[in-house]
Design an enzyme around this catalytic site. Structure first.
Site, PDB file in Angstrom:
ATOM      1  N   ASP A  58     -15.097 -53.687 -36.895  1.00  0.00           N
ATOM      2  CA  ASP A  58     -16.424 -53.128 -36.705  1.00  0.00           C
ATOM      3  C   ASP A  58     -16.657 -53.149 -35.211  1.00  0.00           C
ATOM      4  OD1 ASP A  58     -18.739 -51.890 -37.720  1.00  0.00           O
ATOM      5  OD2 ASP A  58     -19.878 -53.703 -37.345  1.00  0.00           O
ATOM      6  N   GLY A  82      -9.729 -40.669 -36.138  1.00  0.00           N
ATOM      7  CA  GLY A  82      -9.476 -41.109 -34.773  1.00  0.00           C
ATOM      8  C   GLY A  82      -9.138 -42.576 -34.706  1.00  0.00           C
ATOM      9  N   LYS A  83      -9.850 -43.381 -35.485  1.00  0.00           N
ATOM     10  CA  LYS A  83      -9.606 -44.814 -35.476  1.00  0.00           C
ATOM     11  C   LYS A  83      -8.251 -45.136 -36.123  1.00  0.00           C
ATOM     12  CE  LYS A  83     -13.239 -47.339 -36.077  1.00  0.00           C
ATOM     13  NZ  LYS A  83     -14.381 -48.094 -36.674  1.00  0.00           N
ATOM     14  N   HIS A 100     -11.622 -52.342 -25.898  1.00  0.00           N
ATOM     15  CA  HIS A 100     -12.082 -53.449 -26.727  1.00  0.00           C
ATOM     16  C   HIS A 100     -11.245 -53.575 -27.985  1.00  0.00           C
ATOM     17  CE1 HIS A 100     -13.834 -49.719 -27.975  1.00  0.00           C
ATOM     18  NE2 HIS A 100     -14.466 -50.221 -29.006  1.00  0.00           N
ATOM     19  N   ARG A 101     -10.878 -52.425 -28.566  1.00  0.00           N
ATOM     20  CA  ARG A 101     -10.090 -52.452 -29.799  1.00  0.00           C
ATOM     21  C   ARG A 101      -8.684 -52.951 -29.531  1.00  0.00           C
ATOM     22  NH1 ARG A 101     -11.562 -47.842 -31.257  1.00  0.00           N
ATOM     23  NH2 ARG A 101     -13.328 -48.569 -32.489  1.00  0.00           N
ATOM     24  N   PHE A 136     -13.054 -40.658 -29.222  1.00  0.00           N
ATOM     25  CA  PHE A 136     -14.058 -40.242 -30.201  1.00  0.00           C
ATOM     26  C   PHE A 136     -15.304 -41.081 -29.964  1.00  0.00           C
ATOM     27  CE2 PHE A 136     -11.481 -43.609 -31.909  1.00  0.00           C
ATOM     28  CZ  PHE A 136     -12.357 -44.455 -32.582  1.00  0.00           C
ATOM     29  N   TYR A 172     -18.473 -42.655 -28.652  1.00  0.00           N
ATOM     30  CA  TYR A 172     -19.154 -42.672 -27.354  1.00  0.00           C
ATOM     31  C   TYR A 172     -18.187 -42.587 -26.168  1.00  0.00           C
ATOM     32  CZ  TYR A 172     -23.166 -44.268 -30.113  1.00  0.00           C
ATOM     33  OH  TYR A 172     -24.169 -44.360 -31.028  1.00  0.00           O
ATOM     34  N   ASP A 173     -16.900 -42.386 -26.425  1.00  0.00           N
ATOM     35  CA  ASP A 173     -15.917 -42.356 -25.340  1.00  0.00           C
ATOM     36  C   ASP A 173     -16.281 -41.396 -24.203  1.00  0.00           C
ATOM     37  OD1 ASP A 173     -14.254 -44.325 -26.359  1.00  0.00           O
ATOM     38  OD2 ASP A 173     -12.961 -42.919 -27.420  1.00  0.00           O
ATOM     39  N   ASN A 175     -11.875 -43.043 -40.792  1.00  0.00           N
ATOM     40  CA  ASN A 175     -12.069 -42.365 -39.516  1.00  0.00           C
ATOM     41  C   ASN A 175     -10.704 -41.997 -38.936  1.00  0.00           C
ATOM     42  OD1 ASN A 175     -12.287 -42.127 -36.548  1.00  0.00           O
ATOM     43  ND2 ASN A 175     -14.430 -42.673 -36.871  1.00  0.00           N
TER      44      ASN A 175
END
Length: 212
Positions: free
Chosen positions: A70, A12-13, A189-190, A161, A163-164, A10
């Site tokens: 996750d 974005g991640k 959270h990340r 990205f 649900y942001d 991903n």
């Protein structure tokens, strides 16, 4: 310098986690650098199960320390859904015109439809992230954190990205997708899960047999 492989394709991640890890003097590689590794199933019942499985799979395959997360959205009015199914919440036929939408757009459209008529005070939700590190010798480190918010009535913002655009941050008065990247990383959270993970990093590296 320690090489880390982020167990995701991903984009974005990868960009977000690379920014978060830059201060720690590590070389960060995405899973796109290892095309021989196929899709890694995410069929665990919890975020922790999925994160650990991905990290261990990539560490064994690459010979490098792997970091996997996750993460997902848990909405109280939907009994915690979409939860571990957040990334694949909506199928093309679930929303009108879904075949022409991106997966993120389908997910957001399905979520808004599921919450139609639910008042704002009942739209409480949280992003949850479990982050796991695994070494080739199968030593592991795990941290989980949550970011509380609400689901907006309509999308807002172009940053981020997933649900942001729907995740309303009450004390900021905007969605996650309307925050500057640095502010999002501080709150998210990340970002909080990674901060917690790094608190145990020196001990983990010692167990992993890496130079500190």
């Amino acid at each position: 310098m320690t090489t880390l492989v982020l167990a995701t394709r991903n984009a974005g991640k990868i960009a977000e986690l690379t920014r978060l890890l830059e201060p720690y003097g590590v070389e960060v590689l995405g899973l796109d650098r290892f095309p021989e590794i196929g899709e890694i199933p995410e069929d665990g019942e919890t975020f922790a199960e999925n994160a650990l499985f991905k990290a261990l799979t990539v560490a064994r395959a690459t010979g490098h320390i792997a970091v996997a997360d996750d993460s997902g959205l848990a909405v109280d009015a939907l009994d915690g859904a979409p939860g571990v199914y957040s990334a694949r919440y909506a199928q093309p036929g679930d929303v009108p015109g879904g075949e022409a939408m991106t997966q993120d757009a389908r997910n957001n459209a399905k979520l808004l439809a599921a919450l139609q008529g639910v008042p704002m005070d009942k739209r409480t939700a949280r992003f949850v992230c479990c982050m796991a590190a695994a070494a080739p010798n199968e030593e592991t480190l795990v941290a989980e954190r949550a970011w509380e918010g609400r689901i907006a009535l309509e999308p807002g913002g172009d940053n981020g990205f997933g649900y942001d655009p729907l995740f309303l941050v009450p004390d900021a008065g905007c969605t996650s997708a309307q925050l500057a990247p640095e502010e999002k990383n501080r709150r998210s959270h990340r970002g909080q899960a990674l901060k917690a993970l790094l608190q145990g990093w020196p001990e983990f590296l010692a167990r992993a047999g890496e130079a500190q």
